[in-house]
Every structure is written in structure tokens, then in C-alpha cells.
Design a protein around this motif. Structure first.
Motif, PDB file in Angstrom:
ATOM      1  N   ALA A  26       0.836  -1.203   0.000  1.00  0.00           N
ATOM      2  CA  ALA A  26       0.000   0.000   0.000  1.00  0.00           C
ATOM      3  C   ALA A  26       0.874   1.258   0.000  1.00  0.00           C
ATOM      4  N   GLU A  27       1.956   1.241   0.793  1.00  0.00           N
ATOM      5  CA  GLU A  27       2.879   2.380   0.806  1.00  0.00           C
ATOM      6  C   GLU A  27       3.568   2.552  -0.540  1.00  0.00           C
ATOM      7  N   LEU A  28       3.834   1.452  -1.222  1.00  0.00           N
ATOM      8  CA  LEU A  28       4.486   1.513  -2.531  1.00  0.00           C
ATOM      9  C   LEU A  28       3.497   1.699  -3.669  1.00  0.00           C
ATOM     10  N   ARG A  29       2.207   1.831  -3.351  1.00  0.00           N
ATOM     11  CA  ARG A  29       1.148   1.992  -4.351  1.00  0.00           C
ATOM     12  C   ARG A  29       1.131   0.823  -5.348  1.00  0.00           C
ATOM     13  N   MET A  30       1.264  -0.377  -4.812  1.00  0.00           N
ATOM     14  CA  MET A  30       1.288  -1.565  -5.656  1.00  0.00           C
ATOM     15  C   MET A  30       0.077  -2.463  -5.424  1.00  0.00           C
ATOM     16  N   ILE A  31      -0.874  -2.008  -4.602  1.00  0.00           N
ATOM     17  CA  ILE A  31      -2.091  -2.787  -4.407  1.00  0.00           C
ATOM     18  C   ILE A  31      -2.877  -2.807  -5.719  1.00  0.00           C
ATOM     19  N   ASN A  32      -3.504  -3.919  -6.002  1.00  0.00           N
ATOM     20  CA  ASN A  32      -4.251  -4.123  -7.245  1.00  0.00           C
ATOM     21  C   ASN A  32      -3.320  -4.133  -8.452  1.00  0.00           C
ATOM     22  N   SER A  33      -2.114  -4.629  -8.235  1.00  0.00           N
ATOM     23  CA  SER A  33      -1.142  -4.783  -9.312  1.00  0.00           C
ATOM     24  C   SER A  33      -0.597  -6.205  -9.283  1.00  0.00           C
ATOM     25  N   LEU A  34      -0.453  -6.801 -10.455  1.00  0.00           N
ATOM     26  CA  LEU A  34       0.093  -8.157 -10.528  1.00  0.00           C
ATOM     27  C   LEU A  34       1.522  -8.208 -10.013  1.00  0.00           C
ATOM     28  N   ALA A  35       2.216  -7.061 -10.051  1.00  0.00           N
ATOM     29  CA  ALA A  35       3.599  -7.020  -9.561  1.00  0.00           C
ATOM     30  C   ALA A  35       3.663  -7.357  -8.080  1.00  0.00           C
ATOM     31  N   SER A  36       2.657  -6.951  -7.305  1.00  0.00           N
ATOM     32  CA  SER A  36       2.665  -7.258  -5.879  1.00  0.00           C
ATOM     33  C   SER A  36       2.565  -8.766  -5.651  1.00  0.00           C
ATOM     34  N   VAL A  37       1.749  -9.454  -6.419  1.00  0.00           N
ATOM     35  CA  VAL A  37       1.626 -10.901  -6.293  1.00  0.00           C
ATOM     36  C   VAL A  37       2.927 -11.586  -6.707  1.00  0.00           C
ATOM     37  N   VAL A  38       3.530 -11.107  -7.780  1.00  0.00           N
ATOM     38  CA  VAL A  38       4.790 -11.691  -8.248  1.00  0.00           C
ATOM     39  C   VAL A  38       5.878 -11.552  -7.192  1.00  0.00           C
ATOM     40  N   ILE A  39       6.004 -10.376  -6.607  1.00  0.00           N
ATOM     41  CA  ILE A  39       7.032 -10.145  -5.585  1.00  0.00           C
ATOM     42  C   ILE A  39       6.781 -11.024  -4.362  1.00  0.00           C
ATOM     43  N   ALA A  40       5.530 -11.077  -3.906  1.00  0.00           N
ATOM     44  CA  ALA A  40       5.216 -11.891  -2.732  1.00  0.00           C
ATOM     45  C   ALA A  40       5.497 -13.374  -2.998  1.00  0.00           C
ATOM     46  N   GLU A  41       5.110 -13.869  -4.162  1.00  0.00           N
ATOM     47  CA  GLU A  41       5.369 -15.274  -4.503  1.00  0.00           C
ATOM     48  C   GLU A  41       6.868 -15.545  -4.561  1.00  0.00           C
ATOM     49  N   THR A  42       7.614 -14.633  -5.162  1.00  0.00           N
ATOM     50  CA  THR A  42       9.062 -14.829  -5.275  1.00  0.00           C
ATOM     51  C   THR A  42       9.732 -14.859  -3.912  1.00  0.00           C
ATOM     52  N   VAL A  43       9.363 -13.926  -3.045  1.00  0.00           N
ATOM     53  CA  VAL A  43       9.972 -13.860  -1.719  1.00  0.00           C
ATOM     54  C   VAL A  43       9.714 -15.135  -0.929  1.00  0.00           C
ATOM     55  N   PHE A  44       8.510 -15.666  -0.986  1.00  0.00           N
ATOM     56  CA  PHE A  44       8.173 -16.829  -0.179  1.00  0.00           C
ATOM     57  C   PHE A  44       8.735 -18.127  -0.757  1.00  0.00           C
ATOM     58  N   GLN A  45       9.116 -18.125  -2.019  1.00  0.00           N
ATOM     59  CA  GLN A  45       9.685 -19.327  -2.610  1.00  0.00           C
ATOM     60  C   GLN A  45      11.210 -19.330  -2.618  1.00  0.00           C
ATOM     61  N   LEU A  46      11.815 -18.195  -2.358  1.00  0.00           N
ATOM     62  CA  LEU A  46      13.271 -18.105  -2.431  1.00  0.00           C
ATOM     63  C   LEU A  46      14.008 -18.984  -1.416  1.00  0.00           C
ATOM     64  N   PRO A  47      13.620 -19.038  -0.131  1.00  0.00           N
ATOM     65  CA  PRO A  47      14.411 -19.835   0.821  1.00  0.00           C
ATOM     66  C   PRO A  47      14.593 -21.292   0.405  1.00  0.00           C
ATOM     67  N   LEU A  48      13.510 -21.978   0.101  1.00  0.00           N
ATOM     68  CA  LEU A  48      13.618 -23.375  -0.296  1.00  0.00           C
ATOM     69  C   LEU A  48      14.382 -23.522  -1.604  1.00  0.00           C
ATOM     70  N   SER A  49      14.165 -22.606  -2.540  1.00  0.00           N
ATOM     71  CA  SER A  49      14.856 -22.676  -3.829  1.00  0.00           C
ATOM     72  C   SER A  49      16.361 -22.492  -3.658  1.00  0.00           C
ATOM     73  N   MET A  50      16.767 -21.556  -2.791  1.00  0.00           N
ATOM     74  CA  MET A  50      18.188 -21.339  -2.555  1.00  0.00           C
ATOM     75  C   MET A  50      18.836 -22.556  -1.900  1.00  0.00           C
ATOM     76  N   ILE A  51      18.143 -23.161  -0.952  1.00  0.00           N
ATOM     77  CA  ILE A  51      18.687 -24.346  -0.284  1.00  0.00           C
ATOM     78  C   ILE A  51      18.870 -25.488  -1.278  1.00  0.00           C
ATOM     79  N   LEU A  52      17.881 -25.704  -2.133  1.00  0.00           N
ATOM     80  CA  LEU A  52      17.967 -26.785  -3.119  1.00  0.00           C
ATOM     81  C   LEU A  52      19.105 -26.547  -4.106  1.00  0.00           C
ATOM     82  N   LEU A  53      19.210 -25.325  -4.624  1.00  0.00           N
ATOM     83  CA  LEU A  53      20.242 -25.054  -5.614  1.00  0.00           C
ATOM     84  C   LEU A  53      21.635 -25.051  -4.997  1.00  0.00           C
TER      85      LEU A  53
END
Length: 270
Positions: free
Chosen positions: A124-151
Motif C-alpha cells: 500500500a505504501e508503494l502503491r502496488m495494491i491491485n497490481s500483478l507485480a505485488s503478487v509476483v514479488i510476494a510469490e518470489t519472496v516466499f519461494q526463495l528460501p527453499l529454492s536457494m537451499i535446493l540449488l
């Protein structure tokens, strides 16, 4: 000498398990292609009226495009960032490495629902609500830990001496990585990328919370709109479920051999 196990003792339980697994899929497909009002257990005559309804009247064509965009972009971002982070964890020793790895592992115990409010405030502070970019960023952040460990585990399986030999031949670190390490990481990259795509494709909470415009919703949220308070259009819901499942089935059909190899190899070393 140990005798051979009779084939029926192998195929019978596997057949029962396969039947138990496929019945829900058959049930969904049955409702999707069966005419409205029919109670037959055999989908005949076959109709595609439910698919036409969800694709045109219920805006599933738009939902499909949005989900595909979120899934592909999240997959690319997760894979690239996890590749860089996994290489650093596998090849470099630094003071807080153990603590950083512990933090990555502990982050897997945090449900995404607990982070919805702070993420909403940030976007909301970044004015990204109702933007697909917010979903992409959130999905990426939550998938990074496991992905980094595997790689990181997968990169450790690539002998370090191969990179050193490339350095002796005049390659820089980046060029040696691209020429020596990257080709050997194909199974791991496919495993991580496919996991990231499927997770982003199926995830419901982030799209529900961060997207308010119906034209920007994804397929999981679109499926939820098919269930009313008093009634459910089972045919349309089943057709939407088939549409949602097709890309995932195609992805796993093409990458199954790489997926097993990638996850098993990435888990050898941590």
C-alpha cells in the motif's frame, strides 16, 4: 536365496492406489463434459458448454492470462535470484553463513497467511495494491528460501576443481560459472523453476488479498467466484478446475524425469 515377489503383490496395491488417485480426476472431468441435469456416470453425450461458459462468461480467459503471467515471471525471478544465492552459499564461506542458513530453514515454518497484513501495508505504501507485480514479488519472496537451499546443495555436487581449471584457462568467475557449472545444473533449475511455477499458479491468498479488480484476478480466485452463497454451478466449477489443472499436468508430464533428479540431487548436500 530370497524368492521373487509375485507380480500380483506389486501390481495389485499399485493398481488400487492408482484407482483411488484417479477417481477424483474422473469425477471432475465427468461434471465438466456432462450435460447440465444429467446423472449418468458415463460422460455421453459429451458437451463443452461448461468450458464455453467459464471461458467467455466468467472471464476465465483473462484469469488464465493473469495466472500465466504471474507464474512465468515468478518462476524466472525465483530461479535467477535463487541461483545467485545458492552459488554464494555453496562456494563462499562467510561469518554469518550458518545463521543465514538457519534463518532460511526457519522461514519455511512461517505460514504465508501470517504475513498478509505487513505485506499489504508495504505494498500500500508503494502503491502496488491491485497490481500483478505485488503478487509476483510476494510469490518470489516466499519461494526463495527453499529454492536457494535446493540449488546450493545441487551446486555443491559440481566439483570445484572444474571451475578452478576454467580459471587457469583464462576464464573469469562468471564465465567459468556459465561454461562449467550452469550446464550441470539443468535438472536442479528445472526442478526449482517448475516448483515455483506450480506454487504461483495454484496460490490463492496473495491474489485474493492484493488484487481487487476482477480483470486482474488469477484462476484460483476465479474458481472461488463460481461458488455462490446458496448454490454452486458444479459443471462450471468442474470445467474451471480442468482449465486450472491442464498447465500443471503439461508441465509435470514434460519435466518429470528432471524433477526427480533435481530434487534428489539438491538434497544430497545442504
Amino acid at each position: 536365496m530370497i524368492g521373487r515377489t509375485p507380480r500380483r503383490q506389486i501390481y495389485l496395491p499399485l493398481g488400487l492406489y492408482l484407482l483411488f488417485t484417479l477417481i477424483p480426476f474422473y469425477w471432475i472431468l465427468l461434471f465438466a463434459v456432462r450435460p447440465t441435469g444429467s446423472t449418468s456416470l458415463v460422460p455421453w453425450p459429451i458437451t463443452f458448454e461448461h468450458f464455453d461458459k467459464v471461458w467467455t462468461e466468467r472471464s476465465f480467459a483473462t484469469f488464465f492470462q493473469n495466472s500465466l503471467l504471474v507464474g512465468v515471471v515468478s518462476m524466472v525471478m525465483t530461479t535467477l535470484i535463487a541461483l545467485a544465492g545458492g552459488y554464494a552459499l555453496a562456494r563462499f564461506d562467510f561469518r554469518i553463513k550458518r545463521g543465514f542458513m538457519l534463518a532460511l530453514l526457519c522461514s519455511q515454518f512461517i505460514p504465508g497467511a501470517l504475513m498478509l497484513v505487513p505485506l499489504f501495508e508495504i505494498f500500500a505504501e508503494l502503491r502496488m495494491i491491485n497490481s500483478l507485480a505485488s503478487v509476483v514479488i510476494a510469490e518470489t519472496v516466499f519461494q526463495l528460501p527453499l529454492s536457494m537451499i535446493l540449488l546450493s546443495g545441487f551446486i555443491k555436487n559440481v566439483p570445484y576443481v572444474l571451475e578452478e581449471a576454467a580459471w587457469v584457462d583464462g576464464c573469469g568467475r562468471f564465465r567459468a560459472f556459465c561454461a562449467v557449472v550452469l550446464p550441470a545444473l539443468r535438472p536442479g533449475l528445472i526442478a526449482v523453476g517448475s516448483f515455483a511455477f506450480v506454487h504461483s499458479w495454484n496460490h490463492f491468498l496473495f491474489a485474493l488479498m492484493f488484487l481487487s479488480d476482477q480483470g486482474k484476478q488469477t484462476i484460483p480466485v476465479g474458481l472461488a467466484t463460481l461458488m455462490g452463497a446458496d448454490s454452486v454451478d458444479l459443471g462450471a466449477l468442474a470445467a474451471g478446475g480442468v482449465v486450472a489443472a491442464v498447465p500443471v499436468v503439461i508441465v509435470f508430464a514434460f519435466i518429470q524425469k528432471w524433477l526427480v533428479t533435481g530434487f534428489s540431487a539438491g538434497a544430497v548436500k545442504g
